[in-house]
Design an enzyme around this catalytic site. Structure first.
Site, PDB file in Angstrom:
ATOM      1  N   ASP A 300       0.860  -1.182   0.000  1.00 38.69           N
ATOM      2  CA  ASP A 300       0.000   0.000   0.000  1.00 38.69           C
ATOM      3  C   ASP A 300       0.897   1.233   0.000  1.00 38.69           C
ATOM      4  O   ASP A 300       2.067   1.177   0.400  1.00 38.69           O
ATOM      5  CB  ASP A 300      -0.908  -0.014   1.237  1.00 38.69           C
ATOM      6  CG  ASP A 300      -1.993   1.067   1.213  1.00 38.69           C
ATOM      7  OD1 ASP A 300      -2.240   1.644   0.134  1.00 38.69           O
ATOM      8  OD2 ASP A 300      -2.593   1.317   2.271  1.00 38.69           O
ATOM      9  N   HIS A 301       0.353   2.335  -0.471  1.00 31.52           N
ATOM     10  CA  HIS A 301       1.056   3.615  -0.424  1.00 31.52           C
ATOM     11  C   HIS A 301       0.714   4.316   0.883  1.00 31.52           C
ATOM     12  O   HIS A 301      -0.449   4.632   1.132  1.00 31.52           O
ATOM     13  CB  HIS A 301       0.653   4.491  -1.606  1.00 31.52           C
ATOM     14  CG  HIS A 301       1.165   3.998  -2.924  1.00 31.52           C
ATOM     15  ND1 HIS A 301       0.436   4.092  -4.094  1.00 31.52           N
ATOM     16  CD2 HIS A 301       2.330   3.401  -3.254  1.00 31.52           C
ATOM     17  CE1 HIS A 301       1.142   3.586  -5.087  1.00 31.52           C
ATOM     18  NE2 HIS A 301       2.291   3.162  -4.600  1.00 31.52           N
ATOM     19  N   PHE A 475      -5.233   4.446   0.440  1.00 32.93           N
ATOM     20  CA  PHE A 475      -6.281   3.562  -0.083  1.00 32.93           C
ATOM     21  C   PHE A 475      -5.877   2.817  -1.360  1.00 32.93           C
ATOM     22  O   PHE A 475      -6.675   2.667  -2.278  1.00 32.93           O
ATOM     23  CB  PHE A 475      -7.588   4.333  -0.333  1.00 32.93           C
ATOM     24  CG  PHE A 475      -7.942   5.331   0.734  1.00 32.93           C
ATOM     25  CD1 PHE A 475      -7.890   4.991   2.074  1.00 32.93           C
ATOM     26  CD2 PHE A 475      -8.328   6.623   0.410  1.00 32.93           C
ATOM     27  CE1 PHE A 475      -8.223   5.902   3.071  1.00 32.93           C
ATOM     28  CE2 PHE A 475      -8.657   7.544   1.396  1.00 32.93           C
ATOM     29  CZ  PHE A 475      -8.608   7.190   2.732  1.00 32.93           C
ATOM     30  N   HIS A 476      -4.642   2.305  -1.394  1.00 31.59           N
ATOM     31  CA  HIS A 476      -4.162   1.589  -2.573  1.00 31.59           C
ATOM     32  C   HIS A 476      -3.693   0.171  -2.249  1.00 31.59           C
ATOM     33  O   HIS A 476      -2.609  -0.234  -2.687  1.00 31.59           O
ATOM     34  CB  HIS A 476      -2.994   2.347  -3.229  1.00 31.59           C
ATOM     35  CG  HIS A 476      -3.340   3.690  -3.745  1.00 31.59           C
ATOM     36  ND1 HIS A 476      -2.370   4.636  -4.083  1.00 31.59           N
ATOM     37  CD2 HIS A 476      -4.535   4.287  -4.005  1.00 31.59           C
ATOM     38  CE1 HIS A 476      -2.961   5.739  -4.510  1.00 31.59           C
ATOM     39  NE2 HIS A 476      -4.274   5.549  -4.462  1.00 31.59           N
ATOM     40  N   PRO A 477      -4.443  -0.645  -1.527  1.00 30.74           N
ATOM     41  CA  PRO A 477      -3.953  -1.992  -1.228  1.00 30.74           C
ATOM     42  C   PRO A 477      -3.934  -2.875  -2.479  1.00 30.74           C
ATOM     43  O   PRO A 477      -4.895  -2.899  -3.248  1.00 30.74           O
ATOM     44  CB  PRO A 477      -4.968  -2.514  -0.207  1.00 30.74           C
ATOM     45  CG  PRO A 477      -6.223  -1.764  -0.500  1.00 30.74           C
ATOM     46  CD  PRO A 477      -5.773  -0.396  -0.926  1.00 30.74           C
TER      47      PRO A 477
END
Length: 541
Positions: A300-301, A475-477
């Site tokens: 994730d970021h 919110f980038h999983p």
């Protein structure tokens, strides 16, 4: 258990990938398709007003309401982990930013999975196929497709000044982040149509919904996949799901396509007996396929939100400080579909290198003319802007694991942020770079003053500590059902997205990414779904 029928293809999840798959597969009039979605219709008004993401995240009407486990890298904090639970999935609640990533991302995928069809030159036409770019067709952009890409309908002097300061700091002004090399600074392009959110439900599902070969079932919760032992090994025969108080079985004549996202897809696999045997046994699930990589490789970021107080600048903090200001904002949107209510969560972007030795940018900025303590809190009472920066290529790896055999129990999500020395080093460098940009002459007239994390964090060790204190998900999983070669024990799917050791089953969503893309992840998922549909069509007899 009632039968929901037999279908050629069953798609689990009507999110970003699921909507694209439903559209593309039902173009073949002979293919009967069932699309199952746990959430409801995308008829909630706040889905469509861009600023409405504030009302959709952490709302059971549109969000799964996941939380992470306490994370040591964040000082033991637990985070909200939003995932869309509605037609359109996360494209109905996300930041609407159109971003493909870098060419190197896809070159790396191709190397990791041993398949040249994932290289940049091969996937670029897939991005362009569905695109409807505001500037029209070109060598890098498509026109007339379903996925609308527009410029934002606003600008801010404080953001223009940050862009100029970035240029003075060696980050050039650019106009297009999506040509394979996204280095530079510009306003983000967004998935909107005339100031209204453009999600995949509107773009892809609505045009296909009337087709007689597509059945859509909403409000249906998947319990598990139907896995049987065949002559050649394990076979996925369909799915068991509940809806409206009834338990259903749906059978797939050809394939089941798992498109439940980077949290939902590994969760469903594990509930069905596919995953690390020890994890399954501990949760009370009988292992059918000991597939070690299911739920692992979570990436994730982590955004580091630096806040700077300013003087003499128009910011959203000031504009919303009284009812008159809020009324003006509401009227502007009602009449023109522009202004702050048309804002994506982040307006200005930049891609830069944390260190000169980096071959391509490894940092992304999301810059906003506002500030708050944390998501969901009110805006600060003072004028300020936020410069969030994230490491695009984290080396930390987390996991998703079921807690029990109960399909309604949320899984345990542990991102393991900042768990490597490399990630802590990049975090410190990112905060230092932000300070250099803000100190550039272009911002001097606004007298920026660091509010978060605070100037008392100075050494690299202190800055790495600060990153853990202020960091939060953007919110980038991705990556929890990673794609890889036959010899990769951690790979869950092959380069055609087929689950290893289980016939008739593919995963089609962000979970298949072996490594995270260098930017926002929604549009790469559309590309993945386009490619999966292409692969499936090629097998139709």
């Amino acid at each position: 258990m009632e039968s929901a029928g037999q279908f050629d293809y069953i798609i689990i999840g009507a999110g970003t990938a699921g909507c694209v798959l439903a559209n593309r597969l039902t173009r073949n009039a002979k293919a009967e398709v069932l699309l199952i979605e746990a959430g409801g219709k995308d008829d909630y008004v706040w889905i469509h007003i861009p600023v409405g993401y504030l009302h959709c995240i952490d709302n059971p009407r549109t969000d799964w309401l996941f939380r992470t486990e306490p994370d040591e890298g964040l000082g033991g904090r637990s985070l909200l982990y939003p995932r869309g639970k509605v037609l359109g999935g996360s494209s109905s609640i996300n930041g609407m930013i159109y971003m493909r990533g870098q060419a190197r991302d896809y070159e790396q995928w191709a190397d990791l999975c041993g398949d040249d069809s994932w290289r940049w030159k091969a996937v670029l036409p897939l991005f362009m196929r569905s695109e409807d770019h505001h500037a029209g067709a070109s060598d890098f952009h498509g026109a007339g497709g379903e996925w609308r890409v527009e410029k934002q309908r606003l600008s801010w002097q404080i953001l223009d000044a940050f862009r100029e300061a970035a240029a003075q700091s060696g980050i050039p002004k650019v106009e297009d982040f999506n040509r394979g090399d996204n280095e530079g600074c510009s306003y983000f392009e967004v998935n909107q149509r005339r100031g209204i959110r453009w999600n995949t439900a509107k773009a892809f599902l609505k045009p296909a919904a009337h087709r007689p070969n597509l059945t859509i079932m909403t409000g249906c919760h998947v319990e598990k996949l139907l896995i049987e032992k065949g002559e050649q090994g394990l076979v996925c025969k369909g799915v068991v799901f509940s809806g409206g108080g009834t338990l259903y079985r749906a059978d797939a004549r050809r394939e089941t396509l798992l498109a439940a996202g980077s949290i939902g897809s590994p969760q469903i696999l594990q509930l069905s007996g596919i995953g690390p045997a020890a994890v399954l046994q501990e949760a009370g699930v009988q292992p059918l396929a000991d597939l070690a990589g299911v739920g692992g490789n979570l990436q994730d970021h982590l955004q580091l939100r630096m806040v700077f107080k300013v003087q003499g600048a128009k910011t959203l903090n000031v504009m919303t400080s009284n009812w008159l200001g809020k009324l003006r904002i509401g009227l502007e949107y009602a009449l023109l579909q522009s202004g702050p209510m048309s804002m994506a969560p982040s307006q200005l972007g930049a891609f830069a290198k944390s260190h000169a030795a980096e071959a391509t940018p490894n940092l992304q900025y999301h810059v906003q003319p506002l500030s708050l303590e944390k998501f969901g809190d009110p805006l600060h009472a003072f004028p300020a802007f936020t410069a969030s920066v994230c490491n695009l290529r984290p080396t930390s790896r987390g996991h998703v694991r079921i807690a029990s055999a109960d399909s309604y129990a949320p899984p345990k999500i542990l991102p393991m942020y900042l768990s490597t020395e490399e990630d802590r080093r990049v975090a410190a460098a990112a905060l230092n770079l932000t300070r250099r940009i803000v100190a550039a002459p272009a911002l001097a007239r606004y007298a920026p003053e660091e509010y978060k994390p605070g100037i008392h964090y100075r050494s690299d060790e202190e800055l790495a500590q600060a990153a853990g204190a202020i960091g939060t998900t953007i919110f980038h999983p991705v990556g929890t059902c990673k794609m890889g070669r036959d010899g990769d024990a951690s790979a869950v799917v092959d380069s055609q997205l087929r689950v290893r050791g289980v016939a008739g089953l593919r995963v089609v969503d962000a979970s298949i990414m072996p490594t995270i893309t260098s930017g926002n992840t929604n549009s790469p998922v559309i590309m993945i779904a386009e490619k999966a549909a292409q692969l499936i069509h090629s097998m139709w007899e």
